[in-house]
Each structure stands twice: as C-alpha cells, then as structure tokens.
Design an enzyme around this catalytic site. Structure first.
Site, short mmCIF file in Angstrom:
data_model
loop_
_atom_site.label_atom_id
_atom_site.label_comp_id
_atom_site.label_asym_id
_atom_site.label_seq_id
_atom_site.Cartn_x
_atom_site.Cartn_y
_atom_site.Cartn_z
N ALA A 35 41.73 30.34 25.99
CA ALA A 35 42.73 30.40 25.01
C ALA A 35 42.06 30.51 23.74
CB ALA A 35 43.74 29.40 24.97
N TYR A 37 38.77 31.57 23.40
CA TYR A 37 38.08 32.94 23.19
C TYR A 37 38.95 33.96 22.77
CZ TYR A 37 35.45 37.00 24.78
OH TYR A 37 34.84 38.19 24.82
N ASP A 38 40.25 33.71 23.34
CA ASP A 38 41.33 34.98 22.95
C ASP A 38 41.77 34.74 21.66
OD1 ASP A 38 40.99 35.87 25.64
OD2 ASP A 38 42.56 34.59 26.44
N LYS A 117 21.38 41.20 48.54
CA LYS A 117 21.44 42.70 48.63
C LYS A 117 22.85 42.87 48.23
CE LYS A 117 20.04 47.07 50.32
NZ LYS A 117 21.36 47.86 50.26
N GLU A 175 23.35 46.13 40.01
CA GLU A 175 24.48 46.57 40.79
C GLU A 175 25.84 46.35 40.18
OE1 GLU A 175 23.08 48.01 43.22
OE2 GLU A 175 24.60 47.90 45.07
N CYS A 410 64.40 44.84 67.64
CA CYS A 410 63.22 43.86 67.42
C CYS A 410 62.44 43.62 68.73
CB CYS A 410 63.86 42.49 67.13
SG CYS A 410 62.92 41.33 66.98
N CYS A 434 66.77 35.11 66.31
CA CYS A 434 65.54 35.56 66.79
C CYS A 434 64.54 34.81 67.17
CB CYS A 434 65.23 36.76 66.02
SG CYS A 434 63.45 37.35 66.28
S1 IVH Z 1 15.77 46.61 44.34
C1 IVH Z 1 12.79 49.87 44.43
N1 IVH Z 1 17.44 44.48 44.48
O1 IVH Z 1 20.14 48.36 47.18
C2 IVH Z 1 13.74 48.68 44.66
N2 IVH Z 1 18.30 46.54 44.95
O2 IVH Z 1 18.93 50.03 49.16
C3 IVH Z 1 15.15 49.18 44.14
N3 IVH Z 1 20.54 46.69 45.72
O3 IVH Z 1 19.94 51.46 45.31
C4 IVH Z 1 16.34 48.22 44.45
N4 IVH Z 1 21.05 44.68 45.45
O4 IVH Z 1 21.66 49.86 44.53
C5 IVH Z 1 17.43 45.93 44.76
N5 IVH Z 1 18.76 42.84 44.56
C6 IVH Z 1 18.67 43.99 44.83
C7 IVH Z 1 19.76 44.84 45.20
C8 IVH Z 1 19.49 46.17 45.33
C9 IVH Z 1 21.47 45.62 45.87
C10 IVH Z 1 20.78 48.11 46.02
C11 IVH Z 1 20.40 49.13 45.08
C12 IVH Z 1 19.45 50.10 45.78
C13 IVH Z 1 19.79 49.86 47.00
C14 IVH Z 1 18.69 50.12 47.91
#
Ligand code: IVH
Length: 674
Positions: A35, A37-38, A117, A175, A410, A434
C-alpha cells in the site's frame, strides 16, 4: 521531503520506489507494505501528470505499456547468443567434466557454478549509462527482435541500474518466464471467455513478449532472471561468473537465489538431486541444471564448438511434457453436478511420475483440442497441478478414430444432463439423488470448514452412500454404531468415535451451516456475510434478490444461486430434516442492533499481516461492528492491505476505496479502544 520542489520530490519518489523494487525483486526482502509503494507510485504519477518536464521514460511509472508497434525492429547481437549442450544422465555429465579437465590439462575438476535452467525465453538487455536502452530476443543467435517496449513493462527488470561501478555500456542476458500460477490463472480466464489458451508457461511467456501492443504484455505476469553478461567492458571486469552474478545483484539485477558453487562431481550430483526435489514446489518451470566453469580464464581456454560453449552444459530433468495416447474419456460428476471429462491415458512417465489420467476441463476444451478417442496427445504435468492434455497430434490420428460421445444422461445416475447456454459445463440434473453428487455433498458438508465432522473420510462416505445408509445429508445424524459396524475397516471404537463426532458437529455456527449446504458459488466468506446479514435461517430463506444483493460479497450470480437453492422443495425438506436432527447455532444479534464504532462499514483484509493473522484482524473488525468481505466492491468502506496484496488492492484503487496498511490499522484499534 522537500515537497515545495516538484522536481526534488519526483526524484526522491523514484529513488524510493526503485529501492523498494530492488528490495522486493533482487534481495527478496520487501520492507514496505504494498500500500505504501502504491501510495508513492500514485503520487509520482500525479506529479508527472501535472509537470510534463518531470516525465522520464525510465520512471517506475512507465511500466504500463505504450502505443502498439507496427512491427519489431531487428537487432544485431554484438556477441552471438549461444545455446547449450545437454547431458541426460550422470555419465554424460561426467564425460563433459572429463573433456573439460583434459582440455585444461588438469586432474581436478575446475570449480563450476550450478544454476537452475529456467524454462522461458532468452533475452538480452542493454544498459547505457545505467539506463535500460534496448531489450532483444535471441532470434537466430546473431539477430533478434527489439522488444524494449514489452520488456519495460516487467517489474523485475530494472529500468535503471544502481550501486557502484556500473559500466558505461553493459549487456545483461537472462531468461523471461511466467510463473505457473500466473499461467494457470491466465488459461483459466481464457477458457472462461472461450479464448485461446497457452500450452505451457514457456509458450505463454513467448506469446506475451511477441505482442506488438506492450499494454497487453503489461498485463501478463512475467519475471526476469539474469544468468550472464553479453557485451561488457574489458577493463576492471570480474574474473569469474560467480563475481559477475554478485555484481549483477549489486547493480539491482535479479539473479537466481539458487545459484551455487560446486567443486566436485559429488557436489554436482547432490545439487542436481536437491533442486530436483524442489522442482515441484518452485513457483516456475525449470527443465534442468546449467553448470558453468566459473573462472573466465578457464572458459576462454575451453572455447566453443559450433553454437555451444565447451565450458557449460545443461543437465536435463525428466520432461514435463510427454506424448501418449487417449484410451478413453470418462465423465466425472462433482458435488454440484458439474460433469468433468477426464482422459484415460496409456500410462506415461512425465514430470517424474507415471500419469494415466488427465483433466479435459469441460466440453469446450474437447472441442478446442479437437480431441478424438485413440488420439496421440501431449500431456503436461508440472508441480502440483493436475495433468492436462495440452494438444493433439492430429497428423498421427488413426483413420476412423471415434469421436467423443457427449453423455445425454448422467454417467452415475440415469438423470438427464443439461448444459446452460453460454456455459461450457455439463450438469447432472438429479441433485442429491445422484450418488456422485450426494457423495460430494457429504464430503463437503463434513469438511473442516463446514460441519467439521472428524473421521468421516472418503472411503466411509463411499460405502455409506453405496449401501444406502445415507440417502441425504440429514441421515448422517441418525446413524448408530450398529449401522456403521458392518462397513469395511470399521471397528467398535472408530464407529463410536464417528457417531460422537457427528453428534458434536450438531452445535455449529450459522455461517458454517450455510457454507456446509454447498450452495453454488457460496464459499466461506459469502456464507459468513449471509449469516451476519440475515441472522436467522428464516430470514435467509425469505430474502429477496434486492436484500441479497445488498450483502457484501454477493453479486447477481450468487444471489441467483441462493434464490434457486431455497426455491427447491427438496432443499427445503433437507433444511427441515437437518433442523429436526438437532442442529443448532447461537443466534448472534446483528451488528445493527448492537452498534460498534465500525457499524455500517464493510472491510476487506488482504496481504500479509505481522501483528495478527487475517482471521484475527477480521474478528477484531467484526467485534467493532464492521462487516468483513473477501472481495472488494463499491460497497467496501476500507481495505486493510499488508505486503503481497494483489488484485484486491488494485480493485480498491480502481474503485477509489480507502486503503490502510497494518500500522495505520493498529493505530485505529488503539484509538477505538480508548
Ligand atoms: S547460460 C552460452 N544459464 O537455456 C550459455 N542459460 O539451452 C548461455 N537458460 O538460450 C546460456 N537458464 O535461454 C544459461 N541459468 C541459465 C539458464 C539458461 C535457462 C536457457 C537460455 C539458453 C538456453 C540454452
């Protein structure tokens, strides 16, 4: 704050807002209620509105999106954006490490940095003089698309870097992804409106970033997390990936809180297993672990093969999507009679478990998927979400594959089904005659927040209904130990306990009783609002649509369901039978008879509170005569909002309802108690 100078005030407001965003998104440690922040955000908006010269494209107020583009401009990456090689098991991972050791001519594994990842879309963010000047997609690795306007709407992307040593020009890569919750909510809304849904959060993130109208992107719950630098100054640049991540954090760029240094194969495997265990409970999809050689000098010596570095690898988790075949479609009947189609699948390993059923949601979904029996389909299972059929592989379809017959009666009892026009849901018309609806109703009636009958579990309900011991909710109250003994796995002791917990549940509250009835769309909060408004069952039964609509939390749909419920003879009989079986609740005088200082006001409590729980805050408010509701409407007097408040706070702002934070609320309580 020097408010005489709009220029100074705006600068200070921006600094504060940026600081709070940094604490929230980068440090994961919010320090002020939403709140607050807003409030500052609105003040800054007003100032910028009044004084055109104060407007800035890097102001926190600029996250709402801009006029649509005709097309995206093309962007050339100064350093190509590469991809990663994959390892699918420990052996493949060990070979990667061995190859790296051989090339570096070392015995011991070099230190690696492990990170989840993220399953989203790779983006490049270019900052000049600390300001975000361009955001681009990866594209083919050499050329991507300029999505600056869209990326600026994402709250976790800093528009301006902070802290010491920010380079003059720095490209941050990372990402952009959508949380699972955001994705499910988006699809749910889309399904309700008959609009296009996304197959998974990754496609949802991609689709949201591909909007030419950034005002649409602004409504999508996207998140950014950085994982490496692209273009960067050579001078005084850190010498390891780990130090770059630390610098990013200092500069206000969000990085993964799970990144860790790992220095042995065992530590790598341990990290992989630890994150794999966390996977389902994370708020977002990840599809593996990325391991990167930490020292840049070692990275440089290892170099690249075609499109991927030799110093990094992605070890993949079991896929969250898999292909299987639909063996059949069953229709399940819920407590309100809603019939949900469920696909029976050839068992398939997906997201780490074997899946043999997936929800199809409703008939519209079957039509949208163009699903037929024996079709090959893509099934998705992620987190705790029930497995779903996300698409049909039409090119693998058998000739003459049977269409899915929509039931006209049914599937559990022989009653006809109905489909209300404009609704995607099919319903059994039999009501509690039912067995499926009866079982669901008993389950709901007995649940903790309703009549709270201890020991009345699924298996027992199943048998009670099946054997005709319970033909209506009121029958529960005439059950004897002798009735229960013949049930499977029911001993003397558990039968006695169950009979006494049923007896104990007779004393309830009016609100719990209303909730227990399972009137459509009447959840706990609405039941509580109805109870405090009408006080007696007679009043509620005789309520007119106008009286119902005057209740906080009650809109036309709920009002209609309540009216329909009491218009049914079967339901009136049920109520009489329940009252005859001794159900009672204390009659609380309505707040109008016993005015407190907040009588006549309706409050909504949302977000996290520190001094008390939300329930306690509501109880306090009620004791002062206020009504409490779960949703904000024009009838709301005040919203008490703690950190994390979301849509309710937004709604309050739209409706210009007063909002106070917890300290102000505590001060009010203090004042009222004097
Ligand atoms: S490093 C040269 N770190 O995975 C290295 N990639 O399969 C560049 N990705 O295109 C990527 N999490 O979109 C890196 N912690 C992470 C990642 C990550 C997701 C994705 C990224 C990349 C793809 C490659």
């Amino acid at each position: 704050m020097d408010q005489s100078e709009p220029h100074t005030e705006a600068a200070e407001l921006r600094e504060r807002l940026e600081q709070w965003s940094y604490e929230y998104y980068v440090l994961d440690a919010p320090t002020v209620p939403d709140a607050e922040y807003d409030r500052c955000f609105r003040r800054l908006q007003d100032l910028e509105e009044e004084h055109a010269e104060l407007r800035s494209e890097h102001s926190p107020t600029q996250r709402v999106g801009a006029e649509p583009l005709k097309q995206f401009a093309s962007v050339e990456h100064a350093m190509p954006m590469l991809s990663l090689d994959n390892a699918f098991d420990e052996d493949e991972f060990a070979s990667f490490v061995k190859r790296a050791c051989d090339r570096l001519d070392v015995e011991e594994m070099p230190e690696l940095i492990a990170e989840p990842k993220l399953d989203g879309i790779a983006v490049s963010l270019l900052f000049e003089a600390g300001l975000l000047v361009r955001a681009a997609t990866r594209g083919d690795g050499n050329r991507g698309e300029d999505i600056t306007a869209n990326v600026k709407t994402i709250s976790s992307v800093p528009l301006r870097l902070r802290g010491a040593g920010v380079p003059e020009r720095i490209e941050v890569r990372g990402e952009i992804y959508m949380s699972r919750e955001g994705f499910e909510a988006f699809n749910h809304r889309a399904r309700m409106k008959g609009e296009k849904t996304f197959v998974n959060p990754r496609n949802a993130a991609a689709g949201s970033l591909r909007q030419l109208d950034s005002r649409i992107t602004a409504t999508r719950p996207l998140v950014f997390c950085a994982y490496s630098a692209g273009e960067h100054p050579e001078e005084s640049w850190p010498d390891s990936h780990w130090s770059v991540l630390a610098e990013f954090k200092n500069w206000g760029i969000p990085i993964s809180p799970h990144a860790a240094r790992v220095a042995s194969l065992d530590a790598c495997h341990q990290y992989f297993d630890d994150i794999a265990k966390l996977r389902d409970s994370l708020a977002f999809d990840i599809d593996g672990i990325v391991y990167k050689v930490n020292e840049f000098s070692a990275q440089d010596r290892l170099g690249f093969v075609s499109r991927a570095p030799r110093w990094a690898i992605a070890r993949k988790f079991p896929a969250q999507e898999a292909i299987t075949r639909v063996q059949g479609v069953e229709f399940q009947v819920g407590r309100t009679g809603a019939i949900t189609p469920v696909a029976r699948l050839e068992p398939v390993f997906v997201g780490g478990v074997t899946v043999s059923n997936a929800t199809l949601h409703n008939l519209d979904e079957i039509a949208r998927l163009e699903l037929r029996l024996r079709d090959s389909v893509i099934v998705r299972r992620a987190g705790d979400v029930i497995p779903q059929v996300v698409s049909v592989l039409a090119d693998r379809r058998d000739e003459n594959s049977p269409v899915i017959e929509v039931p006209t009666t049914c599937p559990v009892c022989p009653a006809p089904v109905e489909r209300v026009s404009g609704e995607a849901t099919l319903r059994c018309t039999a009501g509690l005659t039912c067995p499926a609806q009866l079982k669901g109703s008993v389950r709901h009636f007995a649940s903790r927040r309703a009549m709270d009958i201890d020991g009345l579990g699924e298996k027992i309900i199943e048998q009670m209904v099946h054997q005709g011991l319970v033909r209506g909710l009121a029958d529960l109250f005439s059950l004897t130990v002798d009735d229960l003994l013949p049930l499977e796995r029911m001993g003397e002791k558990s039968a006695t306990n169950l009979v006494s917990s049923i007896a104990a549940s007779r004393e309830t509250t009016f609100a719990k009783f209303i909730y227990a009835l399972g009137i459509r769309e009447v959840g706990e909060a609405t039941a509580a609002a109805l109870a405090s408004e009408f006080v007696t069952l007679d009043n509620l039964r005789d309520a007119s649509v106008e009286q119902l609509l005057a209740v906080p939390d009650v809109g036309p749909v709920v009002a209609e369901h309540v009216l329909q419920f009491f218009a049914s003879d079967a339901n009136l009989e049920l109520l009489n039978a329940l009252l005859d079986s001794g159900l009672t609740w204390p009659v609380t005088p309505s707040s109008d008879d016993d005015p407190g200082p907040l009588t006549g006001q309706t409050w909504v409590v949302t977000g996290r509170l520190e001094a008390m729980s939300r329930d306690e805050a509501e109880a306090k408010l009620q004791s002062l005569g206020a009504r409490t509701a779960k949703s904000v409407s024009s009838k709301t007097s005040t919203v008490l909002a703690g950190p994390g408040a979301g849509s309710k706070l937004k709604r309050a702002e739209q409706l210009e309802v007063d909002v106070i934070d917890e300290p102000a609320f505590l001060a009010l309580l203090e004042q009222l108690s004097q």
